[in-house]
Design an enzyme around this catalytic site. Structure first.
Site, PDB file in Angstrom:
ATOM      1  N   HIS A 165       1.081  -1.046   0.086  1.00 53.54           N
ATOM      2  CA  HIS A 165       0.176   0.049   0.057  1.00 53.54           C
ATOM      3  C   HIS A 165       0.946   1.366  -0.045  1.00 53.54           C
ATOM      4  O   HIS A 165       0.372   2.489  -0.403  1.00 53.54           O
ATOM      5  CB  HIS A 165      -0.790   0.073   1.036  1.00 53.54           C
ATOM      6  CG  HIS A 165      -1.948  -0.838   1.285  1.00 53.54           C
ATOM      7  ND1 HIS A 165      -3.154  -0.723   0.832  1.00 53.54           N
ATOM      8  CD2 HIS A 165      -1.814  -2.356   1.213  1.00 53.54           C
ATOM      9  CE1 HIS A 165      -3.859  -1.913   0.636  1.00 53.54           C
ATOM     10  NE2 HIS A 165      -3.225  -2.774   0.970  1.00 53.54           N
ATOM     11  N   ASP A 373       3.370   9.777  -0.892  1.00 54.63           N
ATOM     12  CA  ASP A 373       2.402   8.826  -0.490  1.00 54.63           C
ATOM     13  C   ASP A 373       2.017   7.744  -1.419  1.00 54.63           C
ATOM     14  O   ASP A 373       2.487   8.041  -2.892  1.00 54.63           O
ATOM     15  CB  ASP A 373       0.997   9.645  -0.554  1.00 54.63           C
ATOM     16  CG  ASP A 373       0.004   9.549   0.529  1.00 54.63           C
ATOM     17  OD1 ASP A 373       0.112   8.370   1.008  1.00 54.63           O
ATOM     18  OD2 ASP A 373      -0.791  10.371   0.858  1.00 54.63           O
TER      19      ASP A 373
HETATM   20  C1  GDG Z   1      -2.245   4.018   3.282  1.00 54.19           C
HETATM   21  C2  GDG Z   1      -1.212   4.838   2.438  1.00 54.19           C
HETATM   22  C3  GDG Z   1      -2.850   4.635   0.322  1.00 54.19           C
HETATM   23  C4  GDG Z   1      -9.068  10.500   7.144  1.00 54.19           C
HETATM   24  N1  GDG Z   1      -9.590  11.229   8.187  1.00 54.19           N
HETATM   25  C5  GDG Z   1     -10.749  10.992   8.518  1.00 54.19           C
HETATM   26  C6  GDG Z   1     -11.151   9.895   7.700  1.00 54.19           C
HETATM   27  N2  GDG Z   1      -9.993   9.480   6.856  1.00 54.19           N
HETATM   28  C7  GDG Z   1      -9.807   8.197   5.913  1.00 54.19           C
HETATM   29  C8  GDG Z   1      -9.940   8.805   4.701  1.00 54.19           C
HETATM   30  C9  GDG Z   1      -9.232   7.811   3.651  1.00 54.19           C
HETATM   31  C10 GDG Z   1      -8.162   7.470   4.892  1.00 54.19           C
HETATM   32  O1  GDG Z   1      -8.559   7.812   5.939  1.00 54.19           O
HETATM   33  C11 GDG Z   1      -6.775   7.666   4.561  1.00 54.19           C
HETATM   34  O2  GDG Z   1      -6.311   7.024   3.627  1.00 54.19           O
HETATM   35  P1  GDG Z   1      -5.100   7.587   2.676  1.00 54.19           P
HETATM   36  O3  GDG Z   1      -4.743   7.237   1.184  1.00 54.19           O
HETATM   37  O4  GDG Z   1      -5.369   9.123   2.346  1.00 54.19           O
HETATM   38  O5  GDG Z   1      -3.768   7.495   3.566  1.00 54.19           O
HETATM   39  P2  GDG Z   1      -2.998   6.504   4.510  1.00 54.19           P
HETATM   40  O6  GDG Z   1      -3.962   6.152   6.043  1.00 54.19           O
HETATM   41  O7  GDG Z   1      -1.810   6.818   4.849  1.00 54.19           O
HETATM   42  O8  GDG Z   1      -3.373   5.205   3.495  1.00 54.19           O
HETATM   43  C12 GDG Z   1      -1.688   5.551   1.268  1.00 54.19           C
HETATM   44  C13 GDG Z   1      -3.689   3.817   1.271  1.00 54.19           C
HETATM   45  O9  GDG Z   1      -3.173   3.086   2.579  1.00 54.19           O
HETATM   46  C14 GDG Z   1      -4.632   2.618   0.667  1.00 54.19           C
HETATM   47  O10 GDG Z   1      -3.775   1.913  -0.315  1.00 54.19           O
HETATM   48  O11 GDG Z   1      -3.400   5.437  -0.461  1.00 54.19           O
HETATM   49  O12 GDG Z   1      -1.013   6.004   0.276  1.00 54.19           O
HETATM   50  O13 GDG Z   1      -0.160   5.525   2.900  1.00 54.19           O
HETATM   51  O14 GDG Z   1     -10.218   6.808   3.333  1.00 54.19           O
HETATM   52  O15 GDG Z   1     -11.412   9.132   4.383  1.00 54.19           O
HETATM   53  N3  GDG Z   1     -12.122   8.848   8.049  1.00 54.19           N
HETATM   54  C15 GDG Z   1     -13.078   9.382   8.996  1.00 54.19           C
HETATM   55  N4  GDG Z   1     -12.780  10.385   9.667  1.00 54.19           N
HETATM   56  C16 GDG Z   1     -11.764  11.209   9.364  1.00 54.19           C
HETATM   57  O16 GDG Z   1     -11.741  12.256  10.043  1.00 54.19           O
HETATM   58  N5  GDG Z   1     -14.361   8.504   9.208  1.00 54.19           N
END
Ligand code: GDG
Length: 463
Positions: A165, A373
């Site tokens: 990921h 990222d």
């Molecule tokens: C890893 C990789 C890759 C955020 N704030 C709230 C909330 N979120 C949710 C978002 C999103 C998730 O968290 C964050 O996903 P990201 O992809 O932006 O980042 P990572 O956590 O670092 O994820 C990344 C991912 O894995 C998948 O393969 O894209 O590159 O680092 O879904 O919506 N959810 C809620 N409240 C919040 O305040 N409910």
């Protein structure tokens, strides 16, 4: 003979189970964790009568396997010492920074490596216990890079897929890892290794050729008499679910009240991230301050709201970045705020999904500016909420998502002036251009959602 992709049972092996324990009316109860990965994989595992192997997230011996909402869950336990060394140590203080371009100094400690191997062995054994002939194992992420080869030894006939990921770093950085060969050989135990971007897949191929006995070019490598396929599967979101939430009248009402709360005629720039040093929040705040300097009187018309979700709070670098962010927010508000206007609003908490979507809907400009990222789902989620075709996405070229979301305003997050200019252009962008860009972005997330991602990976695993 192996069953077809749409019939094989799937055993997901991931660091975390798709559930967490929360306080309920009758004491502690299990609740499904939110997120695209769970919503994509849970139905596949459920429909195919599969299982999910993972850590429940708390210290101590694991509870026995159990069924939750039709999912067979196999908990793997970690003791406190392993949480410190395997999880916070090797996974999040060695691999995480190293794999994210070493934006923080990776720590290499021999006493973290042994627990990493032991915990990977435990996960592999737990998976082997539930795997039956013809099943497929799908292993996830950097915490479990040794599991594919361990599982291959325990269950030689199982088809094994691995998906990373986070980024896979350039060989010059990966070379620093004292255990680089073991990690590569661990991954090469899989039949298919999936990455978020072509660059990551290429980085892996180069490292595998240099530091292991794997040979081959392009997407096929030979390793210990087997074929290993290396490919790219850009992960996505549950587009339909997020669009449907955004379309609800109550979401529109909530978005409107968020806007009203800012004051009349104010424009909203939004950032949403786990509070992590890879997400570039400090750089983003500096860029916003530069924007305020440029806008002078106009500074009163714009608000930047940063939602920072608490994450890995026991890892020292995370405490440090939180302190720095909070100082910077205080500095900007102290310098630029007035009795009527607070330029930066900052929430250090996770919002319920409904509120998160309402914030996306309220934002005129979304700034997603990680220093590195793997993909970044927030950028795709914002786009999925913009059914009206308005809103501008400012996106780091160092997010995997930038390969697909090419009609975003792409920025180098290290370039503070450039990022400030991008924010300024986004605020002033003519409506026709806003709609043209957003239309193109929406076509991307409508075409590639998380269900297609899962189907593509599993399809490739069987081909
Ligand atoms: C890893 C990789 C890759 C955020 N704030 C709230 C909330 N979120 C949710 C978002 C999103 C998730 O968290 C964050 O996903 P990201 O992809 O932006 O980042 P990572 O956590 O670092 O994820 C990344 C991912 O894995 C998948 O393969 O894209 O590159 O680092 O879904 O919506 N959810 C809620 N409240 C919040 O305040 N409910």
């Amino acid at each position: 003979m192996n069953p077809s992709p749409d019939r094989a049972r799937i055993v997901v092996v991931a660091n975390r189970l798709p559930v967490a324990q929360v306080a309920g009316k009758a004491g502690k109860e299990w609740k499904t964790s939110p997120g695209g990965l769970v919503s994509a994989l849970a139905p596949i595992v459920r429909e195919r009568d599969g299982s999910w192997v993972g850590w429940p997230g708390t210290e101590g011996p694991p509870p026995p396997s159990f069924v939750h909402e039709g999912l067979f869950l196999c908990p793997v336990g970690l003791c406190q010492e392993e949480i410190d060394s395997f999880y916070q140590g090797f996974s999040n203080s060695t691999l995480w920074p190293l794999y994210h371009d070493a934006v923080r100094w990776p720590e290499f400690h021999r006493h973290w490596w042994k627990p990493y191997t032991l915990v990977n062995e435990r996960f592999a054994r737990a998976a082997a216990e539930v795997l039956q002939p013809g099943d497929v194992a799908w292993v996830h992420d950097y915490h479990l890079q040794l599991v594919p080869s361990l599982l291959r030894t325990l269950c030689p006939d199982t088809r094994i897929g691995f998906f990373m990921h986070i980024p896979f770093p350039p060989v010059e950085l990966f070379a620093q890892l004292p255990w680089r060969r073991s990690i590569l050989e661990g991954l090469l135990g899989a039949d298919l290794i999936g990455f978020q971007t072509k660059n990551c897949a290429r980085n892996f191929e180069i490292a595998a050729r240099r530091f292991s006995s794997a040979r081959g070019t392009g997407s096929l490598m030979d390793f210990e008499g087997r074929r290993v396929r290396i490919d790219t599967f850009p992960i996505s979101i549950d587009t339909a679910q997020i669009s449907a939430q955004a379309a609800k009248p109550e979401t529109a009402r909530l978005a409107e009240s968020i806007k009203q709360g800012l004051g009349p005629e104010r424009r909203l720039i939004l950032g949403v991230d786990r509070l992590d040093y890879t997400k570039g929040i400090i750089h983003r705040l500096r860029a916003f301050e530069t924007l305020l300097e440029r806008l002078e009187d106009g500074a009163q018309t714009v608000t930047f709201l940063q939602i920072a979700v608490p994450s890995r709070e026991l890892v020292p670098q995370y405490l440090d970045i939180r302190t720095r962010i909070e100082q910077q927010v205080g500095h900007i508000n102290g310098t630029w705020g007035t009795a009527e206007h607070v330029p930066v609003r900052y929430l250090y908490r996770s919002l319920p999904f409904e509120e998160l979507v309402a914030h996306y809907l309220a934002a005129d400009v979304m700034v997603v500016t990680p220093l590195r990222d793997g993909m970044n789902l927030v950028s795709k989620e914002y786009v999925a909420t913009r059914a009206n075709g308005d809103g501008v996405l400012v996106l780091s070229e160092f997010a995997g998502a930038a390969n697909e979301l090419t009609e975003a305003v792409l920025v180098n997050p290290h370039d503070i002036d450039g990022t400030a200019t991008a924010m300024q252009e986004a605020l002033a962008m003519p409506p026709e251009e806003v709609h043209r860009r957003m239309g193109a972005l929406r076509r991307v997330v409508e075409r590639n959602d998380v269900h297609l991602w899962a189907d593509s990976f599993l399809g490739a695993l069987f081909s």
